[in-house]
Design a protein around this motif. Structure first.
Motif, PDB file in Angstrom:
ATOM      1  N   ALA A 169       0.053  -3.811  -2.610  1.00 49.21           N
ATOM      2  CA  ALA A 169      -0.282  -4.344  -4.095  1.00 49.21           C
ATOM      3  C   ALA A 169       0.640  -5.644  -4.163  1.00 49.21           C
ATOM      4  N   PRO A 170      -0.423  -6.462  -4.896  1.00 48.01           N
ATOM      5  CA  PRO A 170       0.318  -8.136  -5.084  1.00 48.01           C
ATOM      6  C   PRO A 170       1.609  -7.637  -6.248  1.00 48.01           C
ATOM      7  N   ARG A 171       2.735  -8.427  -6.013  1.00 47.57           N
ATOM      8  CA  ARG A 171       3.743  -8.318  -6.522  1.00 47.57           C
ATOM      9  C   ARG A 171       4.070  -9.679  -7.526  1.00 47.57           C
ATOM     10  N   PRO A 172       4.493  -9.795  -8.901  1.00 43.68           N
ATOM     11  CA  PRO A 172       4.587 -11.041  -9.474  1.00 43.68           C
ATOM     12  C   PRO A 172       5.297 -12.107  -8.624  1.00 43.68           C
ATOM     13  N   ASP A 173       6.186 -11.831  -7.715  1.00 40.04           N
ATOM     14  CA  ASP A 173       6.925 -12.780  -6.950  1.00 40.04           C
ATOM     15  C   ASP A 173       6.069 -13.337  -6.000  1.00 40.04           C
ATOM     16  N   GLY A 174       4.799 -12.942  -5.703  1.00 44.00           N
ATOM     17  CA  GLY A 174       3.991 -13.238  -4.520  1.00 44.00           C
ATOM     18  C   GLY A 174       3.913 -12.610  -3.419  1.00 44.00           C
ATOM     19  N   GLY A 175       4.931 -11.622  -3.398  1.00 45.42           N
ATOM     20  CA  GLY A 175       5.102 -10.650  -2.316  1.00 45.42           C
ATOM     21  C   GLY A 175       3.890  -9.334  -2.276  1.00 45.42           C
ATOM     22  N   ARG A 176       3.841  -8.567  -1.266  1.00 44.66           N
ATOM     23  CA  ARG A 176       3.083  -7.353  -1.319  1.00 44.66           C
ATOM     24  C   ARG A 176       3.872  -5.976  -1.261  1.00 44.66           C
TER      25      ARG A 176
END
Length: 540
Positions: A357-364
């Motif tokens: 899942a994409p996170r707000p910080d750009g990670g997964r």
């Protein structure tokens, strides 16, 4: 395998919210009751299905029965007694334990279970209400719609229990007694020709029913890895992309229920929001922008620092709606496989959240997401029971149609008034995607009444509908299926059974006699049931 025979005055099959309310109402009138439930937990939507209450904006002041209010008050009192709330949280008369946006009373399922058991305790302790869990209805003895006995099978041992009763309330989640007892019923969409409903199709679609969901609860531990094993069907569900969805089913993307515009939601665990400032009124703000806070059922910031390391949120989102195929009126092995598929969909969503899942910080991914099986009462962490939004519905003396509750269809802001009202309810006509390939159907509704005739099968007899199986259509089921409405339906059903028992009458005979209806309504009002809405309450 053994068979036990039992007798009672009133048998209530299904101990969801409607069944519990029916048992309480009948017991208050002095009737002897047997209450049965397929799952280990009573409470249905609020407990074994783990769904926070869906309620109207005025629920804190009016629009529910006195016993439902006792249930709600009991949940808050439980938290005040047993949880390390902050002084500010404890002082709130309108305490929302989870500070979720979907409801003014987001709570953990096990708390609702404890409160329901406490409400029943005065009657179960003395044997007036006998409660049996783990029993599934598997047969019925009936003639001309008079049900003399119901056979129930222990889901753990296979043992049989046959219960004879003078009156039977079907409060199961999907109307399980109706086919067993030969009661005429309907499933799915009725045709526009039959109902005249603007939102109905030209032809009946009996296999077209709303999605069911297998819910689950998660917390988040930032520096931990609780990633589950990759679900067997993960690749299948990861590739599913309904035509009207705007992206993969397993994602943050879904149609907006009211506008059908493709909506991209966010997910941010433990956002540090002001839990006491949450105003859970969906008539003002749907509150589903951040899925973490939408159905949050435990807010750590309402408790003393350090008591909880994380919020807990309940996953009941569009991405776990199982609308691939119906589970009603299919062979048992087919229904079992489809429910297993629904569980795989839920687990696939969790795995995706943990890994992709994409996170707000750009990670997964959030590998720190952890299932809470202790809150679900299960080993796998999924809800004990599926959340069925729709089941079988009786062919009733009164069928509630879209024209009875929709301001657009009626041309006025009020719903139809029923002279035989046995309660009230309010919710938009909210239909989830369905097994026939339909998108959301969302239609504003006016504050409505529950007609007595909707609880009684057309053919008469001694069976009363006590849950979501009353005489609604596929369309109006969308606003009559919610927690306080189901409770009110069950309460009226239990009171009606006890009244018929005392008077030596039948449900249909009571309904046919205006004087008897009026006397029954007086009994309900004395017992704390609201039969109408105050002036000036309008749709939202």
């Amino acid at each position: 395998m053994t068979t036990v025979h039992d007798d009672t005055e009133i048998l209530i099959v299904g101990a969801g919210l409607g069944g519990v309310a029916a048992a309480l109402a009948a017991a208050r009138q002095g009737a002897r009751v047997v209450l049965t439930e397929e799952f280990d937990w009573i409470g249905g939507q609020s407990t074994s299905q783990a769904v926070p209450p869906d309620e109207h904006p005025w629920i804190e002041d009016f629009g529910c029965t006195r016993s439902y209010r006792a249930f709600r008050d009991g949940i808050r009192d439980y938290y005040r007694r047993a949880y390390p709330l902050t002084d500010a949280a404890r002082a709130r008369t309108d305490l929302n334990p989870g500070a979720g946006w979907v409801s003014k009373l987001c709570h953990e399922p096990k708390v609702a279970l404890a409160v329901l058991e406490e409400l029943l305790a005065p009657y179960t302790a003395g044997g007036q209400v006998r409660l049996y869990t783990g029993l599934r209805p598997t047969g019925a003895s009936a003639q001309d719609q008079v049900v003399s006995a119901v056979e129930l099978t222990d889901v753990r041992t296979g043992d049989k229990r046959t219960i004879r009763a003078q009156f039977v309330v079907d409060a199961t989640e999907t109307g399980e007694l109706l086919p067993l007892a030969g009661i005429d019923y309907v499933t799915g969409f009725e045709s526009r020709t039959e109902t005249g409903e603007p939102s109905a199709p030209e032809q009946a679609q009996p296999e077209n029913v709303q999605a069911l969901s297998i819910c689950f609860a998660v917390e988040h531990q930032a520096r931990a890895d609780h990633t589950i094993d990759k679900p067997e069907q993960y690749e299948k569900w990861r590739q599913v992309q309904p035509e009207f969805w705007g992206g993969p089913l397993v994602s943050w993307t879904a149609p907006h229920p009211r506008t059908l515009q493709i909506t991209h939601r966010v997910f941010e665990p433990n956002p540090g929001d002001d839990a006491l400032a949450v105003d859970a009124d969906q008539s003002k703000d749907p509150g589903d922008t951040n899925l973490w806070t939408f159905r949050r059922i435990l807010a750590r910031d309402l408790h003393t620092p350090g008591a909880f390391s994380s919020d807990v949120t309940l996953v009941n989102w569009p991405s776990i709606d199982y609308f691939e195929a119906p589970v009603l009126d299919v062979p048992p092995e087919v229904a079992e496989q489809r429910l297993a598929d629904a569980k795989q969909l839920s687990l696939s969503m969790l795995y995706w959240m943990q890994t992709e899942a994409p996170r707000p910080d750009g990670g997964r991914g959030w590998p720190g997401l952890r299932l809470r099986p202790d809150l679900m009462g299960t080993e796998d962490g999924l809800a004990m029971a599926p959340y069925h939004r729709e089941g079988r519905r009786i062919r009733a003396l009164e069928t509630i149609t879209e024209q009875d509750v929709s301001p657009a269809a009626r041309g006025e802001d009020t719903a139809r008034r029923y002279p035989d009202s046995v309660g009230v309810g309010m919710y938009r006509i909210d239909l989830h995607p369905s097994t026939g390939g339909d998108n959301y159907i969302d239609v504003p509704a006016a504050p409505f009444q529950i007609p007595l005739g909707a609880l009684i099968p057309r053919g008469g007899g001694n069976l009363i509908a006590g849950a979501k199986n009353i005489g609604t259509t596929h369309i109006t089921n969308g606003c009559y299926r919610l927690h306080p409405v189901e409770w009110n339906i069950g309460e009226a059903a239990g009171a009606l059974a006890a009244t018929c028992l005392r008077q030596g009458s039948t449900p249909a005979a009571v309904h046919a006699d205006p004087a008897a209806v009026s006397a029954f309504q007086e009994l309900l009002v004395a017992d704390g049931v609201e039969l109408d809405w105050p002036e000036g309450v309008y749709p939202y």
